[in-house]
Design a protein around this motif. Sequence first.
Motif, short mmCIF file in Angstrom:
data_model
loop_
_atom_site.label_atom_id
_atom_site.label_comp_id
_atom_site.label_asym_id
_atom_site.label_seq_id
_atom_site.Cartn_x
_atom_site.Cartn_y
_atom_site.Cartn_z
N THR A 32 0.82 -1.21 -0.06
CA THR A 32 0.24 0.22 -0.11
C THR A 32 0.96 1.35 0.19
O THR A 32 0.78 2.27 -0.84
CB THR A 32 -0.24 0.33 1.41
OG1 THR A 32 -2.16 -1.20 1.16
CG2 THR A 32 -1.98 1.04 0.89
N ASP A 33 1.82 0.86 0.74
CA ASP A 33 2.63 2.57 1.29
C ASP A 33 3.78 2.27 -0.40
O ASP A 33 3.49 3.78 -1.11
CB ASP A 33 3.69 2.32 2.29
CG ASP A 33 2.85 2.85 3.13
OD1 ASP A 33 2.06 2.82 3.39
OD2 ASP A 33 3.83 2.64 4.44
N ILE A 34 3.58 1.36 -0.67
CA ILE A 34 5.16 1.65 -2.27
C ILE A 34 3.72 2.50 -3.05
O ILE A 34 4.62 2.95 -4.31
CB ILE A 34 5.34 -0.12 -2.16
CG1 ILE A 34 6.48 -0.09 -1.48
CG2 ILE A 34 5.92 0.47 -3.91
CD1 ILE A 34 7.86 -1.52 -1.45
N VAL A 35 2.38 1.60 -3.46
CA VAL A 35 1.68 1.99 -4.51
C VAL A 35 1.93 3.89 -4.49
O VAL A 35 1.61 4.73 -5.64
CB VAL A 35 0.37 1.46 -4.47
CG1 VAL A 35 -0.55 2.39 -5.18
CG2 VAL A 35 0.32 0.19 -4.75
N ASP A 36 1.74 4.26 -3.19
CA ASP A 36 1.43 6.36 -2.70
C ASP A 36 3.04 6.42 -3.58
O ASP A 36 2.57 7.44 -3.98
CB ASP A 36 1.18 5.86 -2.02
CG ASP A 36 0.51 7.15 -1.01
OD1 ASP A 36 -0.07 8.16 -2.41
OD2 ASP A 36 1.24 8.43 -0.79
N LEU A 37 3.88 5.39 -2.84
CA LEU A 37 4.89 6.44 -3.12
C LEU A 37 5.72 6.47 -4.33
O LEU A 37 6.12 7.10 -5.00
CB LEU A 37 6.06 5.71 -2.33
CG LEU A 37 6.12 6.26 -0.60
CD1 LEU A 37 6.77 4.78 -0.05
CD2 LEU A 37 6.48 6.71 -0.62
N ALA A 38 4.74 5.18 -5.08
CA ALA A 38 5.23 5.76 -6.26
C ALA A 38 4.49 6.35 -7.64
O ALA A 38 4.83 6.47 -9.11
CB ALA A 38 5.51 3.83 -6.58
N SER A 39 3.65 6.78 -6.81
CA SER A 39 2.39 7.94 -7.60
C SER A 39 3.66 8.85 -8.85
O SER A 39 4.43 9.56 -7.72
CB SER A 39 1.52 7.88 -6.61
OG SER A 39 2.08 8.67 -5.53
N THR A 40 2.83 9.43 -9.54
CA THR A 40 3.35 10.28 -10.28
C THR A 40 3.16 11.52 -8.91
O THR A 40 5.27 12.76 -9.09
CB THR A 40 2.51 10.92 -11.05
OG1 THR A 40 2.04 9.94 -12.14
CG2 THR A 40 3.41 12.09 -12.39
N GLU A 41 2.71 12.20 -8.63
CA GLU A 41 2.76 13.10 -7.57
C GLU A 41 3.37 13.34 -6.47
O GLU A 41 3.76 14.05 -5.96
CB GLU A 41 1.21 13.68 -6.81
CG GLU A 41 0.28 14.28 -7.92
CD GLU A 41 -0.49 13.37 -8.61
OE1 GLU A 41 -0.84 13.14 -9.91
OE2 GLU A 41 0.17 11.80 -8.17
#
Length: 456
Positions: free
Chosen positions: A253-262
């Motif tokens: 879950t954290d990695i999905v957010d950390l990898a987001s464009t923003e």
Amino acid sequence: MTFSALDSELVGPLFATAGMREVFSDRARLAAMLRVEAALARAEARLGLVPEALAPAIEAIGPESFDLAELGEATALAGVPTIPFVGAVRRRLPKELEPAFHKGATTQDILDTALVLQLARAFDLVAAELDAVLAALARLAAEHRETPCVGRSYRQQAQPTSFGFKVAVWAAGIAEVAAELPDVRRRVLRVSLSGPVGTLSALKENGPDVSDAVAAELGLASAPIAWHTRRAGIAGTAAWLAILIGALAKMATDIVDLASTEVGEAAEPHLPGRGGSSAMPHKRNPVSATVILSAHGAAPGFAAMLFAAMASEHERPAGAWHAEWHLLPSLFGMASGALAEARRLADGIVPDPGRMLSNLDATRGLLFADAVAAKLSAKLGGGAAHDKLERAAAQVRETGRSLREILAEDAEAMAVLGPERLDAAFDPMPSVRAAAPWVDRALAEISKTREALQRA
């Protein structure tokens, strides 16, 4: 045709490892059933209950000698695979040994004990992957022990922390589940040899001795009484697997957010062709995290169905036991895929310390409001300092100016802080250094967990 994504030739390799699929293959089940029958024959032979030649004759039969389609058709008629299996083995035995085969045992004894042998292999695969994941995450946490990073609360910037701290939290969450594995194994890796209603009456007073001897032959624990309808070990295994997948899902879950464009503070390791889009050539989708999160979406429901199967009537259930066959192997399959992807992430995640540092300034200094308030509170009081920072934060949002600029124009604040203390309040490193000993503590605990896993 397949009814499960785990068994599909098309998508199965995405969700489960080849090793785990082999553990729960039909041939592996037959091999385990043969092993149980041979152990039973050997134990009974020592007590003079069956001929000594029976066990070697069983061991000479290979699982590849059976026609799976034929057994499957017969299972559909019989209701369980043990009945056609026993018939097929008897046809392969010398006539003088055939009557002694399967003496005292019942269908569920053979299938449950065979399953336990498969679980032992499955646990070994899980333990090896867990150890590799924890080792890689520990290295990553140590490497980034003092890499400044935004700490987020409710997905909003809260205080500075370190990327190593974030990784250590992932690793500690996985390690605390891994630490329970030896107990999970102990509760479920036990022989089932109890006969039709649990008393092994066909063997009379020899029943407990034979059961213990079969357990010793197979390297399993003995059971004090039948567990045909005591399914806590099975349900507990399911719960543990679901919780393990949940711990991996925290990291995903954290990695999905950390990898987001923003955000852009970390990325999954890239391989040519991985994570692409059929429509958008620029995309690098987080495939590993997606596989983990898909397992997490399914695992709690599978575990809940195994909890429901604990309501087994009397000495042998109708349906509840059969329901387990759909569920427990699938949970191990999902766990294997999730662990494989977690290992890929732990070994290859690509942090971007530069982006982490730039994101510390994304709120124009609001991230440091708590640190400033702490310095002001000694003179102004906690409530007054909090109110002052709350008003200053509102000005930041309204004007687009930085918190440092606004505070520099506040005479009361500057009278307390002065230029040097104001600058110090906006330094992320004290918060980063405060995270470091927690990283060290977590790494020490993870090391102990890995040692226990390797001994188990």
